[in-house]
Write a protein that holds these residues in place. Sequence first.
Motif, PDB file in Angstrom:
ATOM      1  N   HIS A 132       0.893  -1.163  -0.104  1.00 22.17           N
ATOM      2  CA  HIS A 132      -0.007   0.133  -0.024  1.00 22.17           C
ATOM      3  C   HIS A 132       0.888   1.280   0.026  1.00 22.17           C
ATOM      4  CE1 HIS A 132      -2.547   3.147   1.854  1.00 22.17           C
ATOM      5  NE2 HIS A 132      -3.462   2.545   1.076  1.00 22.17           N
ATOM      6  N   ASP A 133       1.945   1.304   0.808  1.00 21.47           N
ATOM      7  CA  ASP A 133       2.891   2.259   0.660  1.00 21.47           C
ATOM      8  C   ASP A 133       3.509   2.799  -0.608  1.00 21.47           C
ATOM      9  OD1 ASP A 133       2.356   2.866   3.423  1.00 21.47           O
ATOM     10  OD2 ASP A 133       3.847   1.816   4.130  1.00 21.47           O
ATOM     11  N   LEU A 134       3.693   1.499  -1.253  1.00 17.83           N
ATOM     12  CA  LEU A 134       4.321   1.375  -2.835  1.00 17.83           C
ATOM     13  C   LEU A 134       3.154   2.069  -3.673  1.00 17.83           C
ATOM     14  CD1 LEU A 134       6.294  -1.786  -2.973  1.00 17.83           C
ATOM     15  CD2 LEU A 134       7.395   0.869  -2.478  1.00 17.83           C
ATOM     16  N   GLY A 135       2.146   2.420  -3.070  1.00 21.28           N
ATOM     17  CA  GLY A 135       1.064   3.079  -4.206  1.00 21.28           C
ATOM     18  C   GLY A 135       0.176   1.885  -4.864  1.00 21.28           C
ATOM     19  N   LEU A 136       0.227   0.696  -4.250  1.00 16.79           N
ATOM     20  CA  LEU A 136      -0.784  -0.390  -4.821  1.00 16.79           C
ATOM     21  C   LEU A 136      -2.039  -0.306  -3.937  1.00 16.79           C
ATOM     22  CD1 LEU A 136       1.732  -3.197  -5.562  1.00 16.79           C
ATOM     23  CD2 LEU A 136       0.994  -1.383  -7.066  1.00 16.79           C
ATOM     24  N   ALA A 137      -3.039  -0.659  -4.749  1.00 11.70           N
ATOM     25  CA  ALA A 137      -4.496  -0.787  -4.220  1.00 11.70           C
ATOM     26  C   ALA A 137      -4.539  -2.346  -3.394  1.00 11.70           C
ATOM     27  CB  ALA A 137      -5.469  -0.707  -4.994  1.00 11.70           C
ATOM     28  N   ALA A 138      -3.679  -2.455  -2.340  1.00 13.45           N
ATOM     29  CA  ALA A 138      -3.391  -3.863  -1.907  1.00 13.45           C
ATOM     30  C   ALA A 138      -4.282  -4.270  -0.865  1.00 13.45           C
ATOM     31  CB  ALA A 138      -1.896  -3.828  -1.372  1.00 13.45           C
ATOM     32  N   PHE A 139      -4.691  -5.660  -0.837  1.00  9.19           N
ATOM     33  CA  PHE A 139      -5.484  -6.110   0.345  1.00  9.19           C
ATOM     34  C   PHE A 139      -4.726  -7.540   0.642  1.00  9.19           C
ATOM     35  CE2 PHE A 139      -7.460  -7.850  -3.544  1.00  9.19           C
ATOM     36  CZ  PHE A 139      -7.758  -8.840  -3.304  1.00  9.19           C
ATOM     37  N   GLY A 140      -5.249  -8.103   1.776  1.00  8.53           N
ATOM     38  CA  GLY A 140      -4.700  -9.181   2.194  1.00  8.53           C
ATOM     39  C   GLY A 140      -5.433 -10.557   2.392  1.00  8.53           C
ATOM     40  N   VAL A 141      -5.204 -11.561   2.003  1.00 11.21           N
ATOM     41  CA  VAL A 141      -6.032 -12.872   2.289  1.00 11.21           C
ATOM     42  C   VAL A 141      -5.114 -13.935   3.060  1.00 11.21           C
ATOM     43  CG1 VAL A 141      -7.318 -14.733   1.316  1.00 11.21           C
ATOM     44  CG2 VAL A 141      -7.304 -12.491   0.233  1.00 11.21           C
ATOM     45  N   ASP A 142      -5.790 -14.481   3.914  1.00 10.51           N
ATOM     46  CA  ASP A 142      -4.950 -15.725   4.847  1.00 10.51           C
ATOM     47  C   ASP A 142      -6.141 -16.575   5.126  1.00 10.51           C
ATOM     48  OD1 ASP A 142      -2.008 -15.634   6.074  1.00 10.51           O
ATOM     49  OD2 ASP A 142      -3.650 -16.803   7.099  1.00 10.51           O
ATOM     50  N   ALA A 143      -5.457 -17.653   5.569  1.00 13.53           N
ATOM     51  CA  ALA A 143      -6.481 -18.893   5.976  1.00 13.53           C
ATOM     52  C   ALA A 143      -6.707 -18.846   7.441  1.00 13.53           C
ATOM     53  CB  ALA A 143      -5.851 -20.106   5.412  1.00 13.53           C
ATOM     54  N   SER A 144      -5.650 -18.194   8.028  1.00  9.70           N
ATOM     55  CA  SER A 144      -5.940 -17.930   9.142  1.00  9.70           C
ATOM     56  C   SER A 144      -6.761 -17.059   9.930  1.00  9.70           C
ATOM     57  CB  SER A 144      -4.518 -17.727  10.156  1.00  9.70           C
ATOM     58  OG  SER A 144      -4.602 -17.500  11.494  1.00  9.70           O
ATOM     59  N   PRO A 145      -7.881 -17.132  10.424  1.00  6.10           N
ATOM     60  CA  PRO A 145      -8.789 -16.015  10.939  1.00  6.10           C
ATOM     61  C   PRO A 145      -7.993 -15.138  12.329  1.00  6.10           C
ATOM     62  CG  PRO A 145     -10.199 -17.928  11.145  1.00  6.10           C
ATOM     63  CD  PRO A 145      -8.633 -18.404  10.893  1.00  6.10           C
ATOM     64  N   ALA A 146      -7.089 -15.736  13.005  1.00  4.34           N
ATOM     65  CA  ALA A 146      -6.376 -15.008  14.056  1.00  4.34           C
ATOM     66  C   ALA A 146      -5.505 -13.975  13.299  1.00  4.34           C
ATOM     67  CB  ALA A 146      -5.573 -15.899  15.169  1.00  4.34           C
ATOM     68  N   MET A 147      -4.808 -14.596  12.190  1.00  5.89           N
ATOM     69  CA  MET A 147      -3.743 -13.779  11.361  1.00  5.89           C
ATOM     70  C   MET A 147      -4.557 -12.471  11.213  1.00  5.89           C
ATOM     71  SD  MET A 147      -0.600 -14.382  11.762  1.00  5.89           S
ATOM     72  CE  MET A 147       0.657 -15.716  11.721  1.00  5.89           C
ATOM     73  N   ILE A 148      -5.809 -12.539  10.408  1.00  3.91           N
ATOM     74  CA  ILE A 148      -6.503 -11.719   9.824  1.00  3.91           C
ATOM     75  C   ILE A 148      -7.014 -10.705  10.720  1.00  3.91           C
ATOM     76  CG2 ILE A 148      -9.011 -11.204   8.570  1.00  3.91           C
ATOM     77  CD1 ILE A 148      -6.470 -12.041   6.737  1.00  3.91           C
ATOM     78  N   GLY A 149      -7.566 -11.163  11.973  1.00  2.00           N
ATOM     79  CA  GLY A 149      -7.893 -10.270  13.028  1.00  2.00           C
ATOM     80  C   GLY A 149      -6.630  -9.440  13.384  1.00  2.00           C
ATOM     81  N   LEU A 150      -5.519  -9.750  13.637  1.00  2.00           N
ATOM     82  CA  LEU A 150      -4.544  -9.046  13.828  1.00  2.00           C
ATOM     83  C   LEU A 150      -4.221  -7.985  12.886  1.00  2.00           C
ATOM     84  CD1 LEU A 150      -1.802 -11.762  15.297  1.00  2.00           C
ATOM     85  CD2 LEU A 150      -2.709  -9.667  16.536  1.00  2.00           C
ATOM     86  N   ALA A 151      -4.333  -8.497  11.695  1.00  2.00           N
ATOM     87  CA  ALA A 151      -3.843  -7.443  10.480  1.00  2.00           C
ATOM     88  C   ALA A 151      -5.116  -6.533  10.541  1.00  2.00           C
ATOM     89  CB  ALA A 151      -4.081  -8.196   9.021  1.00  2.00           C
TER      90      ALA A 151
END
Length: 217
Positions: A71-90
């Motif tokens: 995102h800081d590089l200017g991309l419309a970035a989003f994240g996907v992960d199989a771990s709900p705990a990781m996504i919660g932290l993100a």
Amino acid sequence: MPSPDAALRITREAYDAAAPAYAELFRDALRDRPLDRAMLDVFAQEVRTGGADGRVADLGCGPGHVTAHLHDLGLAAFGVDASPAMIGLARRTYPALRFYVGSMAALDFPAGALAGILARWSLIHTPPPGLPAILAEFHRVLAPGAPLLLAFWSTDAPADPPQPFDHAVTTAYRWSPDHLAALLHAAGLPETARATREPQPADRRQFREVHLLARRT
């Protein structure tokens, strides 16, 4: 070797359990990794010149620090992960960004919807028989001309088959770069560049690191 579904469940549960410690360990991981930053810069340039106008997926995003870097590089970035705990932290750490629980094998996006995919050390837990289906899914969701950047640990010789090893979280696999490049080509994602980092004395794992850049035909 577990089935792809069993491997996904095992990986999800293992990363759920490790999420807080993992996030703390890798919070500033890019700071001392100039090759990683350089390849992410190249990837961002490839996205901008690839002819696709849209979002970029960080697949296996973990706690979201690399998604934020994109995102800081200017991309419309989003994240996907199989771990709900990781996504919660993100989501808590980067509330301005989008993060979703999901599987690389069944991405919830229309065909040709993505302007780029980053899969940085996120394919390593996939059993080798399941990798072609994931690469086919990457091809499906990428727009024509859009780039894909993979990062993984290499086997010791080009002819070596994928090799399991005891990753700190759960079983992972090393790949021959040539073998993985051949699978990419077969999936309609031919390699355009690669960068290799030899193991350093301070590295926890004495494995060669490889970054493979490909483009959807």
